[in-house]
Design an enzyme around this catalytic site. Structure first.
Site, PDB file in Angstrom:
ATOM      1  N   ASP A 149     -70.114   9.911  -8.969  1.00  0.00           N
ATOM      2  CA  ASP A 149     -69.653   8.530  -9.493  1.00  0.00           C
ATOM      3  C   ASP A 149     -70.407   7.717  -8.392  1.00  0.00           C
ATOM      4  O   ASP A 149     -70.003   6.251  -8.727  1.00  0.00           O
ATOM      5  CB  ASP A 149     -68.399   8.404  -9.977  1.00  0.00           C
ATOM      6  CG  ASP A 149     -67.440   8.774  -8.831  1.00  0.00           C
ATOM      7  OD1 ASP A 149     -67.861   9.227  -7.699  1.00  0.00           O
ATOM      8  OD2 ASP A 149     -66.206   8.624  -9.245  1.00  0.00           O
ATOM      9  N   SER A 150     -70.510   7.995  -7.285  1.00  0.00           N
ATOM     10  CA  SER A 150     -71.294   7.093  -6.269  1.00  0.00           C
ATOM     11  C   SER A 150     -72.451   6.317  -6.953  1.00  0.00           C
ATOM     12  O   SER A 150     -72.636   5.243  -6.320  1.00  0.00           O
ATOM     13  CB  SER A 150     -71.966   7.813  -5.191  1.00  0.00           C
ATOM     14  OG  SER A 150     -72.504   8.907  -5.494  1.00  0.00           O
ATOM     15  N   ASP A 182     -69.694  14.098 -11.997  1.00  0.00           N
ATOM     16  CA  ASP A 182     -68.538  13.617 -11.490  1.00  0.00           C
ATOM     17  C   ASP A 182     -67.613  13.200 -12.905  1.00  0.00           C
ATOM     18  O   ASP A 182     -68.322  12.436 -13.590  1.00  0.00           O
ATOM     19  CB  ASP A 182     -68.600  12.619 -10.567  1.00  0.00           C
ATOM     20  CG  ASP A 182     -68.230  12.883  -9.175  1.00  0.00           C
ATOM     21  OD1 ASP A 182     -67.543  13.830  -9.135  1.00  0.00           O
ATOM     22  OD2 ASP A 182     -68.715  12.105  -8.469  1.00  0.00           O
ATOM     23  N   LYS A 203     -66.862  17.913 -11.515  1.00  0.00           N
ATOM     24  CA  LYS A 203     -65.864  17.603 -10.326  1.00  0.00           C
ATOM     25  C   LYS A 203     -64.984  16.717 -10.589  1.00  0.00           C
ATOM     26  O   LYS A 203     -65.297  15.662 -11.291  1.00  0.00           O
ATOM     27  CB  LYS A 203     -66.930  17.133  -8.807  1.00  0.00           C
ATOM     28  CG  LYS A 203     -66.306  16.995  -7.945  1.00  0.00           C
ATOM     29  CD  LYS A 203     -67.044  16.750  -6.607  1.00  0.00           C
ATOM     30  CE  LYS A 203     -67.850  15.400  -6.392  1.00  0.00           C
ATOM     31  NZ  LYS A 203     -66.825  14.422  -6.444  1.00  0.00           N
ATOM     32  N   GLU A 259     -61.504  14.485  -8.695  1.00  0.00           N
ATOM     33  CA  GLU A 259     -60.617  14.313  -7.188  1.00  0.00           C
ATOM     34  C   GLU A 259     -59.378  14.629  -7.430  1.00  0.00           C
ATOM     35  O   GLU A 259     -58.697  14.117  -8.438  1.00  0.00           O
ATOM     36  CB  GLU A 259     -60.924  13.030  -6.732  1.00  0.00           C
ATOM     37  CG  GLU A 259     -62.560  12.344  -6.523  1.00  0.00           C
ATOM     38  CD  GLU A 259     -62.715  11.086  -6.312  1.00  0.00           C
ATOM     39  OE1 GLU A 259     -61.524  10.293  -5.946  1.00  0.00           O
ATOM     40  OE2 GLU A 259     -63.901  10.481  -6.314  1.00  0.00           O
ATOM     41  N   GLU A 261     -64.337  15.512   1.828  1.00  0.00           N
ATOM     42  CA  GLU A 261     -64.833  14.486   2.262  1.00  0.00           C
ATOM     43  C   GLU A 261     -64.262  13.735   3.409  1.00  0.00           C
ATOM     44  O   GLU A 261     -62.856  13.561   3.287  1.00  0.00           O
ATOM     45  CB  GLU A 261     -64.902  13.550   1.227  1.00  0.00           C
ATOM     46  CG  GLU A 261     -65.679  12.228   1.554  1.00  0.00           C
ATOM     47  CD  GLU A 261     -66.240  11.496   0.278  1.00  0.00           C
ATOM     48  OE1 GLU A 261     -66.158  11.770  -0.768  1.00  0.00           O
ATOM     49  OE2 GLU A 261     -66.596  10.221   0.540  1.00  0.00           O
TER      50      GLU A 261
END
Ligand code: KIV
Length: 276
Positions: free
Chosen positions: A45-46, A84, A114, A116, A183
């Site tokens: 999602d960057s 993501d 993925k 978080e 991270e």
């Protein structure tokens, strides 16, 4: 080369082979990374920051993620494509999380998702895996929590915080994730977590002892220059090369050097004369 699977990730860790992961958000870049032999491609999602110009990842939607995941999977043969789950796509209810994870697989063509978070995400992780979708965890600096964390800072430097990240990693492993991204955590914490887990850790700003590494492709190619985190190594000056090439193009067009004969279609003079 063989298609990378979740079992390959497990074997890589057992064999001490470091796992390579890079982000990609479009067909041509994904194809280049795959042809170069990267093990996995993360549609991160960057993309909100490096492709769409937002100031965080929080505005990225499921539609954005599906759109870019589709483009990436069309270009990839061997690498594992991981997509993501964007902000709020897995926070509202377990049902919504499973449905959204399923869309990234069914519509986007990704192999895994993925997300978080640690212990608070265990029910979500378990439900997604129950739907037969492989999951990668993400701990340490979790950019979707930037407002709660108070900025993009190194995580896990104090005993309590380090302990929490370690416990979250162990809980995620028990929940069934096949890898976990760490991270912006100190190198020794990442090394300890990597030693204690039987699934691979993929580090970004987590030192050299994680089981693999991930970087944002625009960072490592020098095409995103708004800021440069300490953990980034620029492997190519593609941003500078791009500007040089564009300056040359502008010069050649302005001075009628481009297009040259070899770029031009011709027609016989007889035909042209008939048109006058
Ligand atoms: O969105 C992303 O690119 C990521 C990596 C930085 C791990 O989550």
């Amino acid at each position: 080369m063989k298609k990378k699977t979740t079992s390959w990730f497990k074997e890589a860790k057992l064999n001490g082979e470091k796992i390579t992961m890079l982000t990609a958000y479009d067909y041509s870049t994904a194809k280049l990374l795959d042809e170069a032999g990267v093990d996995s491609i993360l549609v991160g999602d960057s993309l909100g920051m490096v492709m769409l110009g937002y100031d965080s990842t929080l505005k990225v939607t499921m539609e954005d993620m599906i759109h870019h995941t589709k483009a990436v999977t069309r270009g990839v043969k061997n690498a594992m494509v991981i997509a993501d789950m964007p902000f709020l796509s897995y926070h509202i209810s377990v049902e919504e999380a499973v449905r959204n994870a399923g869309r990234l697989i069914q519509e986007g063509g990704a192999t895994a998702v993925k997300l978080e978070g640690g212990n608070e995400m265990v029910p979500v992780v378990e439900a997604i895996i129950k739907a037969q979708i492989p999951v990668v965890g993400h701990l340490g600096l979790t950019p979707q929590s930037v407002n709660l964390l108070g900025g993009y800072k190194v995580q896990g430097r104090e005993v309590e915080a380090a302990q929490a990240i370690l416990e979250d990693a162990q809980l995620l492993e028990e929940s069934g994730v096949f890898a976990v991204v760490l991270e912006c955590v100190p190198d020794k914490l990442s090394a300890l977590i990597s030693e204690k887990l039987s699934i691979p850790t993929i580090g970004i700003g987590a030192g050299n002892d994680s089981d693999g590494q991930v970087l944002v492709v625009q960072d490592m190619l020098g095409t995103f220059t708004d800021f440069k985190p300490k953990f980034v190594k620029t492997y190519g000056q593609i941003g500078e090369h791009t500007k040089e090439a564009v300056r040359l193009y502008i010069d050649e067009v302005k001075n009628q050097k481009f297009p040259a004969k070899e770029h031009t279609f011709t027609i016989s003079e007889d035909i042209i004369e008939k048109l006058y």
